[in-house]
Motif scaffolding. Structure first.
Motif, short mmCIF file in Angstrom:
data_model
loop_
_atom_site.label_atom_id
_atom_site.label_comp_id
_atom_site.label_asym_id
_atom_site.label_seq_id
_atom_site.Cartn_x
_atom_site.Cartn_y
_atom_site.Cartn_z
N THR A 199 106.71 -31.43 57.60
CA THR A 199 106.09 -32.51 57.03
C THR A 199 105.37 -33.26 58.21
O THR A 199 104.10 -33.89 57.94
N ASN B 76 102.30 -31.46 59.04
CA ASN B 76 101.25 -31.33 57.88
C ASN B 76 100.57 -32.81 58.12
O ASN B 76 99.20 -33.00 57.93
N ARG B 77 101.11 -33.81 58.50
CA ARG B 77 100.56 -35.16 58.35
C ARG B 77 99.76 -35.60 59.78
O ARG B 77 99.25 -36.56 59.93
N ALA B 78 100.16 -34.85 60.72
CA ALA B 78 99.65 -34.97 62.21
C ALA B 78 97.97 -34.80 62.05
O ALA B 78 97.66 -34.00 61.30
N PRO B 79 97.34 -35.55 62.70
CA PRO B 79 95.85 -35.53 62.42
C PRO B 79 95.06 -34.30 63.72
O PRO B 79 94.17 -34.25 63.47
#
Lengths: 565, 214
Positions: free
Chosen positions: A454, A457-460
């Motif tokens: 997760t 996934n959320r890392a830019p």
């Protein structure tokens, strides 16, 4: 042999005054220097003092040739009659290590030039028969000229005084800078050196002033006394150092059995090595650093001529280091012996120091954790107050207004309710984010691999998940690892300018190793910023460690090692 | 349409039940924990079970585990999981290898009654309903060579709605375009992403999810 020939030459000399005294002193001095030199040479072949003293002895005997009635021997002896003085100065300045400082080297070279090349003009013009009738011929004589001899002789004497004064200054300066133990050991030698220099200055002054005869001879003989003592004082200091320390090892062994107070071992070693400046530091392998007896971190000094560092090993592992006065002779081998004798006691004190260091670390990390806890609570309170709470208040207001307008202005009421709905969505969104920041539920539910997926996934920045543990780890370990990756990826996004990052979590040797690496600009400073500091504290609670590798231009890798069953 | 509602918070459960009954659903049973839910689903064989993810006994993801169990044991029973927060990992796990009869929504969505009811109906009928936030997370993931960058903004929008499980008709309504236009977008998207054409909505979801998670 050389000595005996010399004595014979002097005793049969027709032109030497105070023959008996000069002959006896001559032999004592020459043999003294050569003997002391050979002794030192054998013990410390790497130290030039031995060879210098031997050279002084032979130079002295060369000077003694001037007692000869044979013109050639007389001339050579007289010409090089002062070389021994410069080798003596060289010896004094080079003690105790056998090396010269830059300034001292210049003085010594000047001296050598003066007593070899410098005296040649004098002997081209000096006709000995003008001074004493019994003197043999000067074989170097070109043309007897008293005026030339006067001028050159005075110049040489004055230069000689300058050289001697410089040596004197250097000796005095050295004395001022000496450590306590150096002073104790070398006091007689320095004394003799200074006395010799003063006597020489006196002698040259008398010569320059034109004195002749007995006064000059007396000054010469007086100057011979401190000179004669030099080799014996050298050997004396040498032996004394050995003796003092040798006796001390026994005393140390006896003391080691006694109950020790923290730092007591340091006192015992300082006494054994006769070095009050001695420091004892302990190696903590897990912390990868040295600490003192009370557990405070210490940096080792660079090895330099004044301070030496000797590591003490036990079973092949470094347990401690002794930082001692490097200027004491023989102390190097000695520290080794003392260190070996004290290794067991050192190991005990080291464990003691390690414990103290741990306690200190725990205390400060506990304080920081408390601080972090307080700050987090403040931040939560602020976030709740500025975010969700404000929105709920505004929503309550809008709903009440809408109710009041429901009948008279249904359109306005609908508008107000729509606004309230938007506020509600935002409040819910904020509460969700807040909850995730406090504790990521997915971590508890599904463990590290899912939670990290997760995060990734959320890392830019694109994140590649490498090895991740399949099994569940202890909750505290999972949480710490999660925050390492969260903070790491936050930093990657904020500062690194990286094009991608990798995350690995591996188990090795009873530890969980968490690694976040990027290919960005590097140059991260772990000391700065509260994020990494806070992480280190979080890890410290679990006995874990954080390493940051961030060479400029080579990306950043943060690695956390957390003990785990 | 027969429904079982499971949530340990009585307040929320009653709210959902009232809402569904008002919209003409037949709530055949209510459950307060995961074991109770499985028992009642087995007993009533409803068209759809609405399940809160966090429930006793362990108060972690018991609801999700129960949902997976129901999907495995009773494939014809739709399962709609509600959660206080969304994890794209959960969504993918829940979907597994079939996006038919499955839904995963933020609890907040209940407040948007029409859309919520639509989602329940879709799942009950064997379709799918994924929360827009889940889809946004999957679509928004940073990629090295991002083929999604080739999509036009319109196509991106269609892709997200597709991933949520919407039909072409619903997408057209939402975007206020014709169904024909949506079809053209879909063909273009599948072409650009190199996906095999999928006739049914839930197969389409699976294909898109498989692409997004890769």
């Amino acid at each position: 042999m050389f000595g005996v020939i010399d004595v014979a030459l002097i005793l049969t000399s027709d032109h030497t005054n105070l023959r008996g005294a000069v002959a006896v002193l001559g032999l004592v001095i020459g043999w003294g220097f050569i003997g002391a030199g050979l002794f030192t040479w054998a013990r410390r072949p790497d130290n030039s003092l031995g060879s210098l003293m031997v050279a002084t002895g032979f130079a002295w005997f060369v000077g003694g040739l001037s007692g000869s009635d044979v013109p050639a021997l007389f001339s050579v002896g007289a010409l090089f009659g002062s070389v021994y003085l410069v080798t003596t100065m060289h010896t004094l300045l080079a003690a105790p290590h056998g090396t010269l400082s830059q300034g001292d080297r210049r003085i010594v070279i000047g001296g050598y030039l003066l007593v070899t090349l410098g005296v040649i003009p004098l002997w081209l013009f000096f006709d000995p028969s003008t001074q004493c009738e019994a003197c043999p011929e000067n074989v170097f004589l070109v043309e007897g000229s008293e005026t030339a001899v006067d001028i050159v002789g005075t110049a040489i004497n004055l230069l000689g005084i300058v050289v001697i004064a410089l040596v004197l200054r250097s000796l005095v300066r050295r004395w001022r800078r000496a450590t306590r133990s150096e002073r104790r050991l070398y006091a007689p030698m320095y004394g003799a050196g200074v006395a010799l220099m003063i006597a020489l200055i006196g002698q040259l002054s008398l010569q320059s002033a034109g004195s002749e005869g007995n006064a000059l001879d007396m000054a010469f003989v007086i100057s011979l006394i401190p000179f004669a003592l030099v080799p014996y004082l050298f050997v004396g200091a040498f032996l004394r150092a050995r003796f003092v320390q040798g006796g001390a090892v026994g005393a140390l062994m006896a003391r080691l059995g006694d109950a020790q107070s923290p730092g007591g071992l340091k006192e015992a070693l300082a006494e054994a090595l006769d070095d009050p400046s001695l420091e004892l530091v302990y190696w903590l392998p897990e912390a990868n650093r040295y600490v003192d007896a009370s557990g405070r971190p210490v940096d080792l000094p660079e090895d330099n001529p004044k301070r030496a560092v000797r590591k003490v090993e036990r079973d092949g592992e470094c347990v401690a280091a002794i930082v001692h006065d490097a200027t004491l002779p023989e102390v190097h081998e000695h520290v080794q012996a003392v260190g070996a004798a004290a290794a067991l006691a050192l190991e005990n004190e080291r464990l003691d120091a390690a414990l103290r260091a741990k306690i200190d670390e725990l205390r400060s990390s506990r304080e920081r954790m408390l601080q972090i806890g307080l700050e987090e609570r403040r931040r939560l309170e602020r976030d709740l107050h500025d975010g969700a709470q404000q929105r709920l208040v505004s929503m309550a207001l809008n709903i009440r207004l809408a109710r009041a307008k429901l009948n008279e202005d249904p359109l306005a009421a609908e508008q107000l309710l729509a606004t309230a709905g938007t506020e509600l969505d935002s409040a819910l969104e904020e509460l969700r984010e807040l909850a995730r920041g406090i504790h990521p539920a997915v971590l508890t539910d599904r463990g590290l691999a899912t939670a990290l997926a997760t995060l990734a996934n959320r890392a830019p920045v694109p994140v590649e998940l490498g090895e991740l543990p399949d099994e569940r780890l202890p909750e505290a370990v999972e949480l710490a690892a999660y925050f390492v990756v969260a903070e790491g990826l936050t930093n990657v996004a904020k500062y690194s300018e990286a094009s991608h990052a990798t995350v690995n979590v591996q188990r090795e040797n009873g530890r969980v190793v968490v690694e976040v690496a990027d290919d960005g600009v590097g140059g991260a400073d772990p000391g700065r910023g509260t994020g990494l500091r806070g992480l280190a504290d979080r890890l410290a609670v679990l006995e874990g460690r954080l390493e940051v590798e961030s060479e400029r231009g080579h990306g950043t890798t943060i690695t956390a090692r957390i003990p785990c069953g | 349409m027969r429904v079982v509602v499971a949530d340990d918070s009585v307040l929320l459960r009653e709210g959902v039940v009232r809402l569904l009954e008002e919209k003409g659903f037949d709530v055949v049973a209510q459950a307060g924990d995961a074991e109770d839910l499985i028992r009642k689903v087995n007993a009533h064989k409803p068209d759809v079970a609405i399940v809160d993810i966090r429930m006793p006994p362990t108060n972690t993801d018991d609801g999700l585990r129960a949902a997976l169990e129901i999907r495995a044991a009773l494939p014809e029973c739709g399962v709609l999981v509600l959660s206080q927060y969304v994890e794209e990992g959960y969504a993918l796990e829940l979907v597994g290898d079939s996006a038919g009869g499955v839904g995963y929504l933020l609890k907040d969505r209940v407040a948007d009654v029409d859309r919520f009811v639509d989602s329940v109906r879709r799942v009950a009928e064997g379709g799918s309903a994924l929360d827009p936030e889940v889809v946004a997370q999957l679509v928004g993931r940073a990629r090295r060579d991002d083929p999604l960058a080739e999509l036009t903004p319109r196509e991106g929008e269609v892709l997200e709605l597709m991933a949520e499980g919407r039909s072409n008709n619903a997408i057209a309504t939402q975007m206020t375009v014709t169904e024909r236009a949506v079809e053209k977008h879909v063909t273009s998207i599948f072409g650009k992403l190199g996906l095999p054409p999928a006739p049914e909505d839930h197969r389409r979801v699976l294909a898109v999810l498989a692409f997004l998670r890769a």
